[in-house]
Design a protein around this motif. Structure first.
Motif, PDB file in Angstrom:
ATOM      1  N   GLY A   9       0.811  -1.210   0.000  1.00  0.00           N
ATOM      2  CA  GLY A   9       0.000   0.000   0.000  1.00  0.00           C
ATOM      3  C   GLY A   9       0.843   1.258   0.000  1.00  0.00           C
ATOM      4  N   MET A  10       1.956   1.237   0.743  1.00  0.00           N
ATOM      5  CA  MET A  10       2.861   2.388   0.712  1.00  0.00           C
ATOM      6  C   MET A  10       3.508   2.530  -0.662  1.00  0.00           C
ATOM      7  SD  MET A  10       4.726   2.584   4.448  1.00  0.00           S
ATOM      8  CE  MET A  10       5.077   0.843   4.703  1.00  0.00           C
ATOM      9  N   ILE A  11       3.875   1.411  -1.282  1.00  0.00           N
ATOM     10  CA  ILE A  11       4.460   1.465  -2.623  1.00  0.00           C
ATOM     11  C   ILE A  11       3.470   2.081  -3.600  1.00  0.00           C
ATOM     12  CG2 ILE A  11       5.237   0.051  -4.567  1.00  0.00           C
ATOM     13  CD1 ILE A  11       6.453  -1.881  -2.489  1.00  0.00           C
ATOM     14  N   ALA A  12       2.214   1.632  -3.544  1.00  0.00           N
ATOM     15  CA  ALA A  12       1.201   2.163  -4.454  1.00  0.00           C
ATOM     16  C   ALA A  12       1.015   3.669  -4.253  1.00  0.00           C
ATOM     17  CB  ALA A  12      -0.120   1.429  -4.249  1.00  0.00           C
ATOM     18  N   ALA A  13       0.955   4.107  -2.995  1.00  0.00           N
ATOM     19  CA  ALA A  13       0.761   5.530  -2.721  1.00  0.00           C
ATOM     20  C   ALA A  13       1.969   6.351  -3.157  1.00  0.00           C
ATOM     21  CB  ALA A  13       0.483   5.741  -1.235  1.00  0.00           C
ATOM     22  N   ALA A  14       3.171   5.822  -2.943  1.00  0.00           N
ATOM     23  CA  ALA A  14       4.378   6.550  -3.337  1.00  0.00           C
ATOM     24  C   ALA A  14       4.460   6.684  -4.856  1.00  0.00           C
ATOM     25  CB  ALA A  14       5.612   5.843  -2.790  1.00  0.00           C
ATOM     26  N   LEU A  15       4.163   5.607  -5.572  1.00  0.00           N
ATOM     27  CA  LEU A  15       4.183   5.677  -7.034  1.00  0.00           C
ATOM     28  C   LEU A  15       3.118   6.642  -7.546  1.00  0.00           C
ATOM     29  CD1 LEU A  15       4.813   1.932  -7.890  1.00  0.00           C
ATOM     30  CD2 LEU A  15       6.306   3.852  -8.482  1.00  0.00           C
ATOM     31  N   ALA A  16       1.956   6.657  -6.914  1.00  0.00           N
ATOM     32  CA  ALA A  16       0.923   7.614  -7.306  1.00  0.00           C
ATOM     33  C   ALA A  16       1.407   9.044  -7.100  1.00  0.00           C
ATOM     34  CB  ALA A  16      -0.349   7.362  -6.505  1.00  0.00           C
ATOM     35  N   GLN A  17       2.123   9.291  -5.999  1.00  0.00           N
ATOM     36  CA  GLN A  17       2.627  10.633  -5.732  1.00  0.00           C
ATOM     37  C   GLN A  17       3.677  11.047  -6.756  1.00  0.00           C
ATOM     38  OE1 GLN A  17       1.589  12.969  -3.972  1.00  0.00           O
ATOM     39  NE2 GLN A  17       3.305  14.403  -3.826  1.00  0.00           N
ATOM     40  N   VAL A  18       4.495  10.108  -7.204  1.00  0.00           N
ATOM     41  CA  VAL A  18       5.524  10.421  -8.202  1.00  0.00           C
ATOM     42  C   VAL A  18       4.902  10.614  -9.584  1.00  0.00           C
ATOM     43  CG1 VAL A  18       7.539   9.493  -9.408  1.00  0.00           C
ATOM     44  CG2 VAL A  18       7.378   9.298  -6.921  1.00  0.00           C
ATOM     45  N   LEU A  19       3.986   9.734  -9.959  1.00  0.00           N
ATOM     46  CA  LEU A  19       3.424   9.761 -11.304  1.00  0.00           C
ATOM     47  C   LEU A  19       2.332  10.814 -11.468  1.00  0.00           C
ATOM     48  CD1 LEU A  19       3.257   5.906 -11.846  1.00  0.00           C
ATOM     49  CD2 LEU A  19       4.702   7.509 -13.129  1.00  0.00           C
ATOM     50  N   ARG A  20       1.603  11.083 -10.406  1.00  0.00           N
ATOM     51  CA  ARG A  20       0.543  12.093 -10.453  1.00  0.00           C
ATOM     52  C   ARG A  20       0.525  12.819  -9.116  1.00  0.00           C
ATOM     53  NH1 ARG A  20      -5.787  11.224 -12.403  1.00  0.00           N
ATOM     54  NH2 ARG A  20      -6.391  13.410 -12.172  1.00  0.00           N
ATOM     55  N   PRO A  21       1.442  13.762  -8.932  1.00  0.00           N
ATOM     56  CA  PRO A  21       1.622  14.395  -7.620  1.00  0.00           C
ATOM     57  C   PRO A  21       0.326  14.971  -7.057  1.00  0.00           C
ATOM     58  CG  PRO A  21       3.418  14.982  -9.082  1.00  0.00           C
ATOM     59  CD  PRO A  21       2.410  14.252  -9.924  1.00  0.00           C
ATOM     60  N   GLY A  22       0.098  14.685  -5.784  1.00  0.00           N
ATOM     61  CA  GLY A  22      -1.054  15.227  -5.083  1.00  0.00           C
ATOM     62  C   GLY A  22      -2.341  14.454  -5.249  1.00  0.00           C
ATOM     63  N   THR A  23      -2.315  13.367  -6.038  1.00  0.00           N
ATOM     64  CA  THR A  23      -3.582  12.710  -6.358  1.00  0.00           C
ATOM     65  C   THR A  23      -4.260  12.093  -5.145  1.00  0.00           C
ATOM     66  OG1 THR A  23      -4.640  11.227  -7.950  1.00  0.00           O
ATOM     67  CG2 THR A  23      -2.605  10.432  -6.935  1.00  0.00           C
ATOM     68  N   LEU A  24      -3.506  11.657  -4.139  1.00  0.00           N
ATOM     69  CA  LEU A  24      -4.104  11.122  -2.920  1.00  0.00           C
ATOM     70  C   LEU A  24      -4.129  12.147  -1.790  1.00  0.00           C
ATOM     71  CD1 LEU A  24      -2.588   7.505  -2.834  1.00  0.00           C
ATOM     72  CD2 LEU A  24      -4.781   8.258  -3.787  1.00  0.00           C
ATOM     73  N   GLN A  25      -3.677  13.365  -2.066  1.00  0.00           N
ATOM     74  CA  GLN A  25      -3.600  14.396  -1.031  1.00  0.00           C
ATOM     75  C   GLN A  25      -4.818  15.313  -1.012  1.00  0.00           C
ATOM     76  OE1 GLN A  25       0.108  16.455  -1.754  1.00  0.00           O
ATOM     77  NE2 GLN A  25       1.323  14.876  -0.731  1.00  0.00           N
ATOM     78  N   ARG A  26      -5.701  15.184  -1.970  1.00  0.00           N
ATOM     79  CA  ARG A  26      -6.797  16.150  -2.102  1.00  0.00           C
ATOM     80  C   ARG A  26      -7.625  16.307  -0.832  1.00  0.00           C
ATOM     81  NH1 ARG A  26      -9.219  14.747  -8.043  1.00  0.00           N
ATOM     82  NH2 ARG A  26     -10.970  14.180  -6.695  1.00  0.00           N
ATOM     83  N   PRO A  27      -8.004  15.224  -0.144  1.00  0.00           N
ATOM     84  CA  PRO A  27      -8.812  15.418   1.072  1.00  0.00           C
ATOM     85  C   PRO A  27      -8.047  16.076   2.217  1.00  0.00           C
ATOM     86  CG  PRO A  27      -8.953  13.144   0.266  1.00  0.00           C
ATOM     87  CD  PRO A  27      -7.826  13.790  -0.450  1.00  0.00           C
TER      88      PRO A  27
END
Length: 474
Positions: free
Chosen positions: A434-452
């Protein structure tokens, strides 16, 4: 467990040092010579994300929850019977990331999120929070540990609940139809349940910090509080401050280091300051010539899991922003130069030969008997470093994949490798994937999981605190 052909320690260290340029102290490390070009790297990262998400999909049960881990040592993945709030949260945010990176479509994302939220609604709770262990296939509270039959006491963990709440908030952001259901789930999740208000006359028993948790079988709290700021429980602190159930002053009562004269890894330097009417010890350590605010044990996930969701470095560039990069630097420095393993990335993980243990860089943790590296690297630590040092992280991961066969084609990296003897873990853990998935999301699409976590109470209450932070290390 598997043993792989690998480079000898001397050869591996030499190769690694040849790849790694000197690391800047307060900025991202220089990109290693020979690292893939950016376009090639993006394709590689997308492949890594796709496979990692498949591993999490393999952990998903018919009941709608993500299991704790899978065993990949055989012909097909085998799910563990148990799960925790953290694992469930990982499954939620990984599904949202998969949709936003085009790995699954929007309909598939919504079906998965709604099924998981429906399962969460059925789980037994106490005091508004979720218990620490459930049967992932039925949702029943675990009373015996599956592998051993040992009794499991019912426990409400503050930090594990924080990661489930994080996942639920991300799910509600991604699927508006879920917002009223998530709002109802979180209505009773009052973080003051874990909070002990500060009392200047008795700061030992009333430190203004969050308790580790609560045993529901005898209605008692843990004897400890989460007192170190630069650790993953700060996510619970941020959630409580953001929703107003924990006062903002709590942020200033958590230690940057322990106070001078207290037993800790090294005697800190620093100064006292008054912030918002409270005395704050602005302490720091020095590791190999660089100032750093330590974590508790010296591991990567303590320092770098939270900024996958809360933009600490953006809101506090000269304190949190610098410190995040220093933790990456300290791990590279420890693995390549201090210990000369030839590889780096130390964080709690599956023991390659079986079991679970904490790993870290002891010198950058407060605990006197802190986490040590023991020659065990875990890929998730490199992924956590990737938003701050992409070239170094990719290079390290490619060498781990090449030298140890630690990549399971179609499922991603195995959980850990002992680089001293080549033993590779036969497991994949939901938290680490789960951390790997979130980190890759942050690199590939910065901020995508940070919106809330960029609006509402986070913008009104958390961001001003981080803007006033001054670690004194820049």
């Amino acid at each position: 467990m598997e043993r792989r052909t690998f480079l000898g320690a001397g050869a591996g260290a030499t190769a690694a040092l040849a790849l790694a340029a000197p690391v800047a102290a307060s900025s991202a490390p220089a990109v290693p010579a020979g690292a893939p070009r950016r376009r090639d790297t993006e394709a590689l990262l997308r492949r890594w994300f796709r496979d990692t998400y498949r591993s999490l999909d393999a952990m998903y049960t018919d009941f709608g929850l993500t299991t704790d881990k899978i065993d990949v040592s055989g012909d097909a993945p085998v799910q563990s019977p148990n799960t925790s709030p953290t694992n469930i949260g990982c499954g939620l945010w990984a599904t949202v990331a998969a949709a936003r990176l085009g790995v699954v479509d929007g309909d598939a994302m919504r079906r998965r999120l709604r099924r998981t939220v429906a399962a969460v609604e059925r789980l037994e709770r106490a005091h508004g929070f979720w218990l620490n262990w459930y049967d992932a296939h039925t949702g029943e509270v675990l009373t015996e540990w599956p592998e051993t039959g040992d009794p499991v006491r019912p426990f409400l963990s503050s930090v594990d609940n924080a990661w489930l709440v994080t996942g639920l908030r991300i799910a509600a952001d991604a699927d508006p139809a879920l917002r009223p259901r998530v709002r109802a789930l979180l209505a009773d999740a009052d973080w003051s349940f874990y909070y002990t208000p500060f009392d200047a006359d008795d700061p030992v028993q009333h430190p203004g910090q969050l308790k580790g948790g609560y045993w529901t079988d005898d209605d008692t709290y843990t004897g400890h509080w989460y007192g170190a700021l630069n650790t993953e429980p700060r996510m619970a602190s941020y959630l409580g401050i953001a929703d107003g159930t924990v006062p903002g002053e709590h942020y200033w009562h958590v230690f940057r280091t322990l106070l001078p004269g207290m037993g800790q890894e090294q005697e800190p330097a620093g100064e006292w300051a008054e912030v918002d009417g409270f005395r704050v010890w602005r302490g720091h350590y020095t590791y190999r010539g660089k100032k750093i605010v330590p974590s508790w044990g010296g591991s990567m996930f303590e320092a770098l899991m939270v900024p996958l969701f809360v933009p600490e470095g953006e809101w506090s560039p000269r304190s949190w922003g610098v410190n995040h990069r220093r933790h990456v630097w300290s791990q590279i420095e420890h693995g390549l130069r201090e210990e000369e393993y030839g590889y780096w990335g130390f964080s709690p993980a599956n023991v390659p030969a079986g079991g679970y243990s904490e790993y870290g860089v002891d010198a950058v943790g407060m605990q006197t008997e802190g986490y040590t590296s023991k020659g065990v690297v875990t890929p998730h630590a490199s992924f956590l470093a990737m938003p701050f040092a992409r070239g170094h992280a990719v290079s390290n991961l490619l060498r781990i994949e090449r030298d140890f066969g630690a990549y399971h084609d179609g499922l991603g990296f195995r959980d850990s490798v002992d680089v001293r003897d080549g033993t590779v873990s036969g497991a994949m853990l939901a938290l680490d994937q789960g951390m790997i998935a979130a980190a890759l999301a942050q690199v590939l699409r910065p901020g995508t999981l940070q919106r809330p976590f960029r609006r509402g109470g986070f913008a009104r209450r958390v961001r001003p605190l981080l803007r006033r932070e001054d670690f004194g290390i820049a």
